[in-house]
Motif scaffolding. Structure first.
Motif, PDB file in Angstrom:
ATOM      1  N   GLU A 133       0.859  -1.177   0.000  1.00 26.85           N
ATOM      2  CA  GLU A 133       0.000   0.000   0.000  1.00 26.85           C
ATOM      3  C   GLU A 133       0.902   1.236   0.000  1.00 26.85           C
ATOM      4  OE1 GLU A 133      -2.696   2.006   3.395  1.00 26.85           O
ATOM      5  OE2 GLU A 133      -3.318  -0.015   2.791  1.00 26.85           O
ATOM      6  N   LEU A 134       0.567   2.213  -0.825  1.00 26.19           N
ATOM      7  CA  LEU A 134       1.387   3.417  -0.911  1.00 26.19           C
ATOM      8  C   LEU A 134       0.493   4.639  -0.868  1.00 26.19           C
ATOM      9  CD1 LEU A 134       4.295   4.558  -1.426  1.00 26.19           C
ATOM     10  CD2 LEU A 134       3.665   4.676  -3.822  1.00 26.19           C
ATOM     11  N   VAL A 140       5.687  10.456   1.801  1.00 29.95           N
ATOM     12  CA  VAL A 140       5.267   9.149   1.287  1.00 29.95           C
ATOM     13  C   VAL A 140       5.106   8.184   2.456  1.00 29.95           C
ATOM     14  CG1 VAL A 140       5.896   7.169  -0.135  1.00 29.95           C
ATOM     15  CG2 VAL A 140       6.422   9.470  -0.933  1.00 29.95           C
ATOM     16  N   ALA A 141       4.048   7.401   2.442  1.00 28.00           N
ATOM     17  CA  ALA A 141       3.843   6.348   3.440  1.00 28.00           C
ATOM     18  C   ALA A 141       3.637   5.026   2.703  1.00 28.00           C
ATOM     19  CB  ALA A 141       2.626   6.658   4.310  1.00 28.00           C
ATOM     20  N   VAL A 192       6.875   2.181   6.215  1.00 24.27           N
ATOM     21  CA  VAL A 192       7.888   3.214   5.981  1.00 24.27           C
ATOM     22  C   VAL A 192       7.191   4.545   5.726  1.00 24.27           C
ATOM     23  CG1 VAL A 192       9.824   3.968   4.548  1.00 24.27           C
ATOM     24  CG2 VAL A 192       9.455   1.523   4.946  1.00 24.27           C
ATOM     25  N   ARG A 193       7.606   5.571   6.450  1.00 21.18           N
ATOM     26  CA  ARG A 193       7.168   6.930   6.167  1.00 21.18           C
ATOM     27  C   ARG A 193       8.419   7.735   5.818  1.00 21.18           C
ATOM     28  NH1 ARG A 193       3.215   6.494  10.752  1.00 21.18           N
ATOM     29  NH2 ARG A 193       1.166   6.312   9.783  1.00 21.18           N
ATOM     30  N   ALA A 194       8.352   8.440   4.686  1.00 21.94           N
ATOM     31  CA  ALA A 194       9.513   9.189   4.208  1.00 21.94           C
ATOM     32  C   ALA A 194       9.109  10.620   3.880  1.00 21.94           C
ATOM     33  CB  ALA A 194      10.101   8.520   2.970  1.00 21.94           C
ATOM     34  N   THR A 195      10.034  11.536   4.129  1.00 26.50           N
ATOM     35  CA  THR A 195       9.850  12.937   3.773  1.00 26.50           C
ATOM     36  C   THR A 195      11.065  13.388   2.979  1.00 26.50           C
ATOM     37  OG1 THR A 195       8.532  13.424   5.741  1.00 26.50           O
ATOM     38  CG2 THR A 195       9.562  15.287   4.636  1.00 26.50           C
ATOM     39  N   LEU A 196      10.817  14.050   1.855  1.00 19.98           N
ATOM     40  CA  LEU A 196      11.897  14.579   1.030  1.00 19.98           C
ATOM     41  C   LEU A 196      11.735  16.086   0.931  1.00 19.98           C
ATOM     42  CD1 LEU A 196      14.348  14.007  -0.787  1.00 19.98           C
ATOM     43  CD2 LEU A 196      12.772  13.820  -2.719  1.00 19.98           C
ATOM     44  N   ASN A 197      12.704  16.809   1.465  1.00 21.96           N
ATOM     45  CA  ASN A 197      12.714  18.269   1.445  1.00 21.96           C
ATOM     46  C   ASN A 197      13.968  18.708   0.705  1.00 21.96           C
ATOM     47  OD1 ASN A 197      12.808  21.006   1.920  1.00 21.96           O
ATOM     48  ND2 ASN A 197      12.182  20.857   4.057  1.00 21.96           N
ATOM     49  N   PHE A 241      -2.712   2.762   8.139  1.00 24.78           N
ATOM     50  CA  PHE A 241      -1.367   3.327   8.068  1.00 24.78           C
ATOM     51  C   PHE A 241      -1.341   4.594   7.221  1.00 24.78           C
ATOM     52  CE2 PHE A 241       3.118   3.348   6.535  1.00 24.78           C
ATOM     53  CZ  PHE A 241       3.738   3.413   7.772  1.00 24.78           C
ATOM     54  N   GLN A 242      -2.451   4.896   6.584  1.00 28.39           N
ATOM     55  CA  GLN A 242      -2.497   6.065   5.701  1.00 28.39           C
ATOM     56  C   GLN A 242      -2.745   7.325   6.524  1.00 28.39           C
ATOM     57  OE1 GLN A 242      -4.707   5.689   2.013  1.00 28.39           O
ATOM     58  NE2 GLN A 242      -5.620   7.693   2.360  1.00 28.39           N
TER      59      GLN A 242
END
Length: 225
Positions: free
Chosen positions: A118-119, A137-138, A151-156, A213-214
């Protein structure tokens, strides 16, 4: 390439000849192929269409969506490989020096080995002195061997943060041991891993498709690698 996505929440992970049986019945070495790029699935990986059939290929040469390519089949085993040629050239007659060295490799998948995934994605506002757009993104993976991984990701800009939750302590420790390899891989893409946390689920892990998880404000999308 050994992984790609289909529509829906499935991640295919095994190589098989079943997915390209139609191509193998139509193509032979030397067959001229004209195809259209439908979608970029991942780095160097594209969804193609030719003769009413859709297939996935890898290309060292960057391709664009809706781009029409011309190629000639150069091999059928162990994988289908196509040499890119110009639309006005014949690979059998053109000097080798005139032909591109780049070629396409058709990617094959086994539908029998699917992993629920799931994304979710959310595009944040502009932040920071440089006005970077922040991306969130999760992802939730349900793996037989490793349990449920979130996995939870943040791109800055060029800076990334990762928050990983595992079901198994051995999996968490293995990920922690390989954190250095992940950081080095990201650095090759000019991305700095500013923070990485790897923990166990605080309670029973969520199930793929449950939406637990969303995070709020995230949009669920089909997973592509």
């Amino acid at each position: 390439m050994r992984a790609a996505a289909t529509h829906g929440s499935w991640l295919q992970t095994q190589l098989s000849g079943d997915a390209t049986a139609s191509l193998r019945s139509l193509w032979r070495v030397g067959t001229r192929v004209e195809a259209v790029v439908l979608e970029r699935l991942a780095e160097q990986t594209y969804l193609m269409r030719s003769g009413g059939l859709e297939w996935v290929a890898q290309s060292e040469l960057p391709l664009k969506e809706k781009q029409r390519i011309h190629a000639r089949v150069r091999s059928m085993e162990p994988v289908i490989s196509l040499q890119l040629v110009g639309p006005q050239h014949d690979a059998a007659e053109s000097p080798a020096s005139d032909l591109p060295t780049t070629h396409l490799v058709v990617v094959e998948f086994d539908d029998r080995n699917r992993v629920p995934v799931e994304l979710s994605y959310r595009r944040g506002g502009k932040k920071g002195r440089r006005g970077n757009v922040v991306h969130h993104v999760a992802m939730l993976l349900e793996l037989d061997s490793f349990g449920t991984i979130g996995v939870r990701a943040t791109l800055n800009g060029n800076y990334a943060t990762l928050d990983v939750h595992c079901e198994d302590i051995d999996v968490a420790e293995a990920l922690q041991e390989n954190a250095g390899d992940l950081e080095r891989s990201l650095s090759l893409a000019k991305i700095v891993l500013s923070n990485l946390s790897i923990d166990l689920w605080p309670e029973e892990p969520p199930q793929v498709g449950s939406g637990e998880f969303q995070p709020k404000g995230y949009e669920r999308i089909d997973w592509t690698v």
